[in-house]
Motif scaffolding. Structure first.
Motif, mmCIF file in Angstrom:
data_model
loop_
_atom_site.group_PDB
_atom_site.id
_atom_site.type_symbol
_atom_site.label_atom_id
_atom_site.label_comp_id
_atom_site.label_asym_id
_atom_site.label_seq_id
_atom_site.Cartn_x
_atom_site.Cartn_y
_atom_site.Cartn_z
ATOM 1 N N GLU A 1 -5.908 1.083 5.114
ATOM 2 C CA GLU A 1 -7.181 0.362 5.182
ATOM 3 C C GLU A 1 -7.969 0.522 3.886
ATOM 4 O OE1 GLU A 1 -8.077 -1.736 7.469
ATOM 5 O OE2 GLU A 1 -6.266 -1.338 8.649
ATOM 6 N N LEU A 2 -7.944 1.719 3.320
ATOM 7 C CA LEU A 2 -8.628 1.950 2.049
ATOM 8 C C LEU A 2 -7.995 1.135 0.924
ATOM 9 C CD1 LEU A 2 -9.031 5.822 2.373
ATOM 10 C CD2 LEU A 2 -10.930 4.189 2.241
ATOM 11 N N TRP B 1 0.827 -1.209 0.000
ATOM 12 C CA TRP B 1 0.000 0.000 0.000
ATOM 13 C C TRP B 1 0.870 1.272 0.000
ATOM 14 C CZ3 TRP B 1 0.540 3.427 4.070
ATOM 15 C CH2 TRP B 1 1.180 2.937 5.207
ATOM 16 N N ARG B 2 2.128 1.127 0.381
ATOM 17 C CA ARG B 2 3.004 2.301 0.399
ATOM 18 C C ARG B 2 3.364 2.781 -1.003
ATOM 19 N NH1 ARG B 2 5.063 3.852 5.258
ATOM 20 N NH2 ARG B 2 4.741 2.425 7.019
ATOM 21 N N LEU C 1 -0.378 1.923 14.560
ATOM 22 C CA LEU C 1 -0.354 2.815 13.401
ATOM 23 C C LEU C 1 0.945 2.642 12.624
ATOM 24 C CD1 LEU C 1 -1.763 6.084 15.036
ATOM 25 C CD2 LEU C 1 -2.997 4.379 13.679
ATOM 26 N N PRO C 2 0.914 2.781 11.316
ATOM 27 C CA PRO C 2 2.135 2.594 10.521
ATOM 28 C C PRO C 2 3.072 3.782 10.660
ATOM 29 C CG PRO C 2 0.323 3.257 9.092
ATOM 30 C CD PRO C 2 -0.266 3.051 10.462
ATOM 31 N N PRO C 3 4.367 3.537 10.641
ATOM 32 C CA PRO C 3 5.328 4.653 10.658
ATOM 33 C C PRO C 3 5.299 5.384 9.327
ATOM 34 C CG PRO C 3 6.475 2.580 10.346
ATOM 35 C CD PRO C 3 5.041 2.234 10.615
ATOM 36 N N ALA C 4 5.826 6.585 9.320
ATOM 37 C CA ALA C 4 5.831 7.375 8.091
ATOM 38 C C ALA C 4 6.658 6.709 7.005
ATOM 39 C CB ALA C 4 6.358 8.775 8.376
ATOM 40 N N SER C 5 7.683 5.965 7.403
ATOM 41 C CA SER C 5 8.505 5.250 6.425
ATOM 42 C C SER C 5 9.072 4.004 7.076
ATOM 43 C CB SER C 5 9.636 6.139 5.905
ATOM 44 O OG SER C 5 10.487 6.535 6.962
ATOM 45 N N LEU C 6 9.429 3.035 6.238
ATOM 46 C CA LEU C 6 10.008 1.801 6.744
ATOM 47 C C LEU C 6 11.514 1.967 6.911
ATOM 48 C CD1 LEU C 6 8.140 -0.844 4.545
ATOM 49 C CD2 LEU C 6 7.676 -0.239 6.926
ATOM 50 N N HIS D 1 3.312 10.454 -0.524
ATOM 51 C CA HIS D 1 4.381 11.297 0.007
ATOM 52 C C HIS D 1 3.844 12.559 0.666
ATOM 53 C CE1 HIS D 1 3.471 12.982 -3.954
ATOM 54 N NE2 HIS D 1 3.949 14.122 -3.506
ATOM 55 N N LYS D 2 2.607 12.928 0.353
ATOM 56 C CA LYS D 2 2.020 14.141 0.931
ATOM 57 C C LYS D 2 1.569 13.931 2.374
ATOM 58 C CE LYS D 2 -1.113 14.455 -2.292
ATOM 59 N NZ LYS D 2 -2.218 14.953 -3.150
ATOM 60 N N ILE D 3 1.578 12.675 2.830
ATOM 61 C CA ILE D 3 1.012 12.349 4.147
ATOM 62 C C ILE D 3 2.120 11.909 5.098
ATOM 63 C CG2 ILE D 3 -0.591 10.847 5.389
ATOM 64 C CD1 ILE D 3 -2.152 10.572 2.764
ATOM 65 N N ARG D 4 2.163 12.493 6.274
ATOM 66 C CA ARG D 4 3.129 12.104 7.299
ATOM 67 C C ARG D 4 2.448 11.624 8.578
ATOM 68 N NH1 ARG D 4 7.432 10.981 4.878
ATOM 69 N NH2 ARG D 4 8.571 11.113 6.862
ATOM 70 N N GLN D 5 1.188 12.019 8.785
ATOM 71 C CA GLN D 5 0.508 11.670 10.031
ATOM 72 C C GLN D 5 0.157 10.177 10.051
ATOM 73 O OE1 GLN D 5 -0.330 13.977 7.804
ATOM 74 N NE2 GLN D 5 -1.336 15.760 8.744
ATOM 75 N N PRO D 6 0.578 9.455 11.100
ATOM 76 C CA PRO D 6 0.341 8.007 11.166
ATOM 77 C C PRO D 6 -1.134 7.614 11.044
ATOM 78 C CG PRO D 6 1.942 8.660 12.809
ATOM 79 C CD PRO D 6 1.411 9.928 12.223
ATOM 80 N N ARG D 7 -2.035 8.405 11.625
ATOM 81 C CA ARG D 7 -3.462 8.044 11.574
ATOM 82 C C ARG D 7 -3.993 8.137 10.148
ATOM 83 N NH1 ARG D 7 -6.075 5.196 15.324
ATOM 84 N NH2 ARG D 7 -4.897 6.409 16.866
#
Length: 403
Positions: A235-236, A215-216, A303-308, A222-228
């Motif tokens: 999920e989408l 999903w990443r 919640l997923p981190p902003a990056s792996l 890239h425009k999103i940083r907030q974990p929620r």
């Protein structure tokens, strides 16, 4: 098989398979006849597969094409015949000839076709340093013929397949055997036959890379940083994937990535709050709202981190500050590789991939002899011919930049 080369109007175009367009085989009896003919043929077997990328879910084959000297050309419908084991037995240990083998090996394996030896004309073109490596460009280079490029991105799950599409598919394997022979001569003349053999042998055990967190790859993430909000996209994405799998359609045809990101950013609580602009947003409103509810219900720890986190070295651009010696060694090795590539007319990335090179330089072996670098590269999947070239370069770079 995708082709993007623009045909040269000054060259003759290959327009018809020898013997005409083969009928599409859809019955077990016909498959047995084809297998017998292929078994009685001689020499390598040219193969190709057509998928329905962008139309169907997954990467299954919707048409298999093959040609062998003495048996002619064949078109087989794997939707009607999902098990092509009789054909695999007929081919036996004969060499496969494919163009861009990694595009087709997985879907051919799904229908029971697995090579014992192969020759990849695209990979050979890279080793030979050809300026263009698409099938049409390679055919043009070796045979002075052009291949039409239409129908490369059509929906191959269509039934019945139109005659122009079948002609196009049959032509994909029409001259592969001839091209393979000419490339073999060039590889020998350039002293690259062993390189090619090792590369082709490695393809026999090749498998597609299973990506973590697919999903990443969502466009616009890239425009999103907030974990929620990232959790909402996740999920989408999986909700869309489930729909696509259920309907056997490409996920992008359900709803585009941009719409998924728009929904996640809007964080709607009801169908009326969903973003406008794509009909599937409202049509599947319950699915999207349920996915958002799942994201809201997650604990912060889930919640997923902003990056792996990468298990490899840091980006090379930061090496000069973090480890100047490593940066100097990398630069020296790259310079040596560039000189080698120019001298032998081969792209540097085919001599060694960037990732194993950076890993070995950032975390070198305990001893800095060529044999130690050879072992380190081998552990990362480099072939013997690559190690024989690169290991001495690494040893020299470390000797020139100690510390």
């Amino acid at each position: 098989m995708s082709r993007v080369t623009i045909p040269d109007p000054s060259l003759p175009m290959l327009t018809e398979p020898a013997g005409g367009i083969p009928p599409v085989i859809t019955a077990e009896r016909e498959l047995a006849e084809a297998a017998e003919a292929v078994a009685n043929g001689v020499g390598p077997v040219a193969l190709d597969a057509e998928r329905a990328s962008g139309y169907r879910y997954g990467q299954r084959a919707y048409l298999v094409q093959l040609r062998r000297e003495g048996s002619g050309g064949w078109l087989i419908d794997p939707m009607a015949l999902p098990d092509l084991e009789p054909l695999d037995t007929a081919i036996g240990s004969a060499e496969w000839v494919l163009h861009a083998a990694t595009q087709d090996l997985a879907c051919l394996a799904e229908v029971g076709l697995r090579p014992r030896q192969l020759f990849d004309t695209e990979l050979a073109a890279r080793l030979l340093g050809l300026p263009r490596v698409g099938l049409a460009a390679v055919v043009e280079h070796y045979l002075g013929l052009t291949l039409a490029k239409e129908h490369s991105a059509v929906d191959w799950s269509t039934r019945p397949l139109p005659e122009p599409w079948l002609r196009y598919a049959a032509l994909d394997v029409e001259v592969l055997g001839e091209v393979r022979n000419l490339m073999g001569v060039d590889l020998a003349q350039q002293g690259k036959s062993q390189w090619a053999r090792e590369e082709f042998e490695a393809l026999l055990t090749w498998e597609p890379t299973v990506k973590m967190d697919p999903w990443r790859r969502t466009s616009g993430l890239h425009k999103i940083r907030q974990p929620r909000i990232l959790a909402a996209v996740r999920e989408l994405w999986y909700a869309r994937d489930d729909l696509a799998k259920e309907r056997d359609t490409s996920p992008g045809r359900i709803i585009p990535d941009t719409a998924l990101v728009d929904i996640a950013l809007a964080d709607p609580k009801s169908a009326a709050d969903l973003p406008k602009g794509h009909r599937a947003i409202q049509r599947q409103s319950r699915t999207w709202l349920a996915a958002l509810d799942r994201a809201r219900g997650l604990d912060d720890a889930d919640l997923p981190p902003a990056s792996l986190k990468s298990d490899g070295p840091p980006p090379a651009r930061s090496w000069a500050d973090r480890n100047p010696n490593a940066a100097a060694r990398l630069a020296a090795t790259r310079e040596a590789l560039a000189a080698f590539g120019e001298e032998h007319t081969i792209p540097v990335e085919n001599v060694i991939s960037p990732d194993p090179l950076r890993r070995v330089i950032w975390t070198p072996p305990d001893t800095l002899e060529p044999a130690a670098f050879d072992a380190a590269l081998a552990a990362l999947g480099a072939r013997p011919w690559q190690r024989g070239i690169v290991a001495p370069m690494l040893a020299q770079a470390f000797a020139d930049h100690p510390g």
